[in-house]
Scaffold this motif. Sequence first.
Motif, PDB file in Angstrom:
ATOM      1  N   PRO A 252      32.846  44.232  40.379  1.00 48.47           N
ATOM      2  CA  PRO A 252      34.155  45.570  40.939  1.00 48.47           C
ATOM      3  C   PRO A 252      35.209  44.717  40.569  1.00 48.47           C
ATOM      4  CG  PRO A 252      32.611  45.204  42.581  1.00 48.47           C
ATOM      5  CD  PRO A 252      32.147  44.317  41.792  1.00 48.47           C
ATOM      6  N   GLN A 253      35.429  43.435  40.657  1.00 50.93           N
ATOM      7  CA  GLN A 253      36.622  42.288  40.693  1.00 50.93           C
ATOM      8  C   GLN A 253      36.829  41.286  39.914  1.00 50.93           C
ATOM      9  OE1 GLN A 253      37.787  42.781  44.959  1.00 50.93           O
ATOM     10  NE2 GLN A 253      38.693  43.844  44.906  1.00 50.93           N
ATOM     11  N   ILE A 254      37.775  40.825  39.345  1.00 49.32           N
ATOM     12  CA  ILE A 254      38.101  39.797  38.214  1.00 49.32           C
ATOM     13  C   ILE A 254      37.497  38.461  39.309  1.00 49.32           C
ATOM     14  CG2 ILE A 254      39.608  37.981  37.594  1.00 49.32           C
ATOM     15  CD1 ILE A 254      41.059  41.082  36.502  1.00 49.32           C
ATOM     16  N   ASP A 255      36.748  37.911  38.859  1.00 51.13           N
ATOM     17  CA  ASP A 255      35.551  36.783  39.527  1.00 51.13           C
ATOM     18  C   ASP A 255      36.401  35.787  40.173  1.00 51.13           C
ATOM     19  OD1 ASP A 255      34.398  34.662  40.256  1.00 51.13           O
ATOM     20  OD2 ASP A 255      32.548  34.688  38.844  1.00 51.13           O
ATOM     21  N   ARG A 256      37.587  35.325  40.519  1.00 52.57           N
ATOM     22  CA  ARG A 256      37.587  34.663  41.182  1.00 52.57           C
ATOM     23  C   ARG A 256      37.874  32.928  41.496  1.00 52.57           C
ATOM     24  NH1 ARG A 256      43.637  35.859  41.718  1.00 52.57           N
ATOM     25  NH2 ARG A 256      43.776  38.268  41.873  1.00 52.57           N
ATOM     26  N   THR A 257      36.652  33.191  41.167  1.00 55.01           N
ATOM     27  CA  THR A 257      35.951  31.528  40.923  1.00 55.01           C
ATOM     28  C   THR A 257      35.849  30.485  39.806  1.00 55.01           C
ATOM     29  OG1 THR A 257      33.465  32.286  40.455  1.00 55.01           O
ATOM     30  CG2 THR A 257      34.387  31.920  42.526  1.00 55.01           C
ATOM     31  N   LYS A 258      35.672  32.056  38.237  1.00 57.28           N
ATOM     32  CA  LYS A 258      35.979  31.252  37.557  1.00 57.28           C
ATOM     33  C   LYS A 258      37.504  31.331  35.922  1.00 57.28           C
ATOM     34  CE  LYS A 258      31.681  33.644  36.336  1.00 57.28           C
ATOM     35  NZ  LYS A 258      30.755  34.516  35.659  1.00 57.28           N
ATOM     36  N   TRP A 259      38.114  32.455  36.954  1.00 61.19           N
ATOM     37  CA  TRP A 259      39.571  33.096  36.310  1.00 61.19           C
ATOM     38  C   TRP A 259      40.652  32.299  37.304  1.00 61.19           C
ATOM     39  CZ3 TRP A 259      39.086  33.894  31.149  1.00 61.19           C
ATOM     40  CH2 TRP A 259      37.871  33.559  30.440  1.00 61.19           C
TER      41      TRP A 259
ATOM     42  N   VAL B 165      51.876  37.878  35.864  1.00 62.52           N
ATOM     43  CA  VAL B 165      52.006  37.823  36.977  1.00 62.52           C
ATOM     44  C   VAL B 165      50.775  38.258  37.354  1.00 62.52           C
ATOM     45  CG1 VAL B 165      54.088  39.607  37.304  1.00 62.52           C
ATOM     46  CG2 VAL B 165      51.981  41.308  37.374  1.00 62.52           C
ATOM     47  N   ASP B 166      50.276  38.604  38.922  1.00 61.99           N
ATOM     48  CA  ASP B 166      48.492  38.557  38.973  1.00 61.99           C
ATOM     49  C   ASP B 166      48.915  40.156  40.318  1.00 61.99           C
ATOM     50  OD1 ASP B 166      46.539  38.918  41.064  1.00 61.99           O
ATOM     51  OD2 ASP B 166      46.786  36.676  41.616  1.00 61.99           O
ATOM     52  N   ASP B 167      48.739  40.955  39.711  1.00 64.82           N
ATOM     53  CA  ASP B 167      48.912  42.185  39.260  1.00 64.82           C
ATOM     54  C   ASP B 167      46.892  42.683  39.632  1.00 64.82           C
ATOM     55  OD1 ASP B 167      50.025  45.075  39.953  1.00 64.82           O
ATOM     56  OD2 ASP B 167      51.242  44.206  41.307  1.00 64.82           O
ATOM     57  N   PRO B 168      46.746  43.589  39.994  1.00 67.89           N
ATOM     58  CA  PRO B 168      45.966  44.568  39.553  1.00 67.89           C
ATOM     59  C   PRO B 168      46.538  46.029  38.972  1.00 67.89           C
ATOM     60  CG  PRO B 168      45.412  44.494  42.033  1.00 67.89           C
ATOM     61  CD  PRO B 168      46.903  43.562  41.952  1.00 67.89           C
TER      62      PRO B 168
ATOM     63  N   ALA C  87      46.217  43.269  35.761  1.00 66.64           N
ATOM     64  CA  ALA C  87      44.952  42.754  35.089  1.00 66.64           C
ATOM     65  C   ALA C  87      43.389  43.419  35.906  1.00 66.64           C
ATOM     66  CB  ALA C  87      44.575  41.168  35.224  1.00 66.64           C
ATOM     67  N   GLY C  88      42.967  43.874  36.177  1.00 64.51           N
ATOM     68  CA  GLY C  88      41.503  44.479  36.372  1.00 64.51           C
ATOM     69  C   GLY C  88      40.034  44.618  35.699  1.00 64.51           C
ATOM     70  N   ILE C  89      39.256  45.210  36.337  1.00 65.14           N
ATOM     71  CA  ILE C  89      37.760  45.492  35.846  1.00 65.14           C
ATOM     72  C   ILE C  89      37.647  47.011  35.430  1.00 65.14           C
ATOM     73  CG2 ILE C  89      35.083  45.303  35.402  1.00 65.14           C
ATOM     74  CD1 ILE C  89      36.958  42.710  35.596  1.00 65.14           C
ATOM     75  N   GLU C  90      37.443  47.344  34.216  1.00 66.36           N
ATOM     76  CA  GLU C  90      37.345  49.321  34.220  1.00 66.36           C
ATOM     77  C   GLU C  90      35.856  49.384  33.717  1.00 66.36           C
ATOM     78  OE1 GLU C  90      40.675  51.046  32.797  1.00 66.36           O
ATOM     79  OE2 GLU C  90      42.462  50.060  33.821  1.00 66.36           O
ATOM     80  N   ASN C  91      34.855  50.002  34.097  1.00 65.84           N
ATOM     81  CA  ASN C  91      33.627  50.398  32.374  1.00 65.84           C
ATOM     82  C   ASN C  91      33.097  49.120  32.175  1.00 65.84           C
ATOM     83  OD1 ASN C  91      34.149  53.062  33.708  1.00 65.84           O
ATOM     84  ND2 ASN C  91      35.869  53.272  31.932  1.00 65.84           N
TER      85      ASN C  91
ATOM     86  N   ALA D  50      49.656  39.752  32.343  1.00 69.10           N
ATOM     87  CA  ALA D  50      49.096  38.832  33.024  1.00 69.10           C
ATOM     88  C   ALA D  50      48.004  38.516  31.802  1.00 69.10           C
ATOM     89  CB  ALA D  50      47.538  39.415  33.507  1.00 69.10           C
ATOM     90  N   LYS D  51      48.004  36.760  32.262  1.00 65.05           N
ATOM     91  CA  LYS D  51      46.845  36.121  31.662  1.00 65.05           C
ATOM     92  C   LYS D  51      46.466  35.204  32.416  1.00 65.05           C
ATOM     93  CE  LYS D  51      49.896  32.092  29.646  1.00 65.05           C
ATOM     94  NZ  LYS D  51      50.892  31.026  28.934  1.00 65.05           N
ATOM     95  N   LEU D  52      45.631  34.996  32.072  1.00 65.97           N
ATOM     96  CA  LEU D  52      44.000  34.226  32.776  1.00 65.97           C
ATOM     97  C   LEU D  52      43.347  33.158  32.628  1.00 65.97           C
ATOM     98  CD1 LEU D  52      44.440  37.861  33.279  1.00 65.97           C
ATOM     99  CD2 LEU D  52      41.636  37.076  34.088  1.00 65.97           C
TER     100      LEU D  52
END
Length: 340
Positions: free
Chosen positions: A63-70, A88-91, A94-98, A137-139
Amino acid sequence: MSVNPYRFLSLAFAVVPLTACTATDGRQTKVIEQVSLPVPGEARAPANEAGWELTWSDEFDAPQIDRTKWGFAVDCWGGGNNERQCYVDDPSNAGIENGALVITARKQTHTGPAFPPHMRASQPDGEGRATKPFTSAKLLTQGKAAWRYGRIEISAKLPQGQGTWPAIWMLPEDNTYGTWAASGEIDILEAVNLGVPCAECPGGRENTILGTLHFGGLWPGNALNSSEMHAPAVLDEQFHTYGIIWSPGVIEWTFDGNVFARKEADAWWSDNADHANAPFDQRFHLILNLAIGGGLPEERGLGGVAETGYPKRMEVDWVRIWQCNPAPSSGQTCASGSGD
């Protein structure tokens, strides 16, 4: 996608596949040539080449971006290219959709750090602040995962419009040969201004994708070797796969599994190394971002940045990284299908 790659380099050119170019790196003229290019459209699928082992991936099913990877870049620097966004680091950016990562560029004024962390200590005013008219966003996997050689593929859907600059690229985890660009940069995919009117493009709309290496000396004594290809399918608003197949002394670029460019070690160098494969013999981490404006998009297409049609979205369905691990008795490598 790099620091000062197009506006300020002493060497800047784009190579259509199968074309040789002469360029100057500020010291002497060198011929940078793509050699042994594959037949256009040659398919390179991991399933058809023994020995590829999937070692890292993100399917973006959580449901959310994996902070252990990114991790996230947070700055308004503009990449050294006069880009117009703050990262920026803001939902909302950058986020997960479908089941997909969505990086969203928004037309909204934002003030943040003027420089990325590694540059702040060297600035006369310290960190400083800057204000830009867009956010995005830049991951990046820096400090979390990095690779030397392998097959890297990303399934992505790219935004369109004058001034958009989505990028999938890699930077060295350790600056073994010095700061940019002596330690190299690998641009897996860049595209600018997709969909805008383009007289020389098939179908009359911009559909160019780029694969580029940056190397040589420390800026401004750096160099690049870039290949471009028209890919009308990128405008169909579907996911397509962008990748590289990276082995010692050879890097191939793929679009939907088909090779469109190949560069060998005599097409690059590092001023601070005396062996042929440098700087592309070290570990690199992965970066996904959507920039707005900057030298490359603003100098192409219709010029500048069209400020309508926002927000713009770059979607990533998955990222997959394979390492070559053939059977010890085979005498074969994944990349070439034959012995070294």
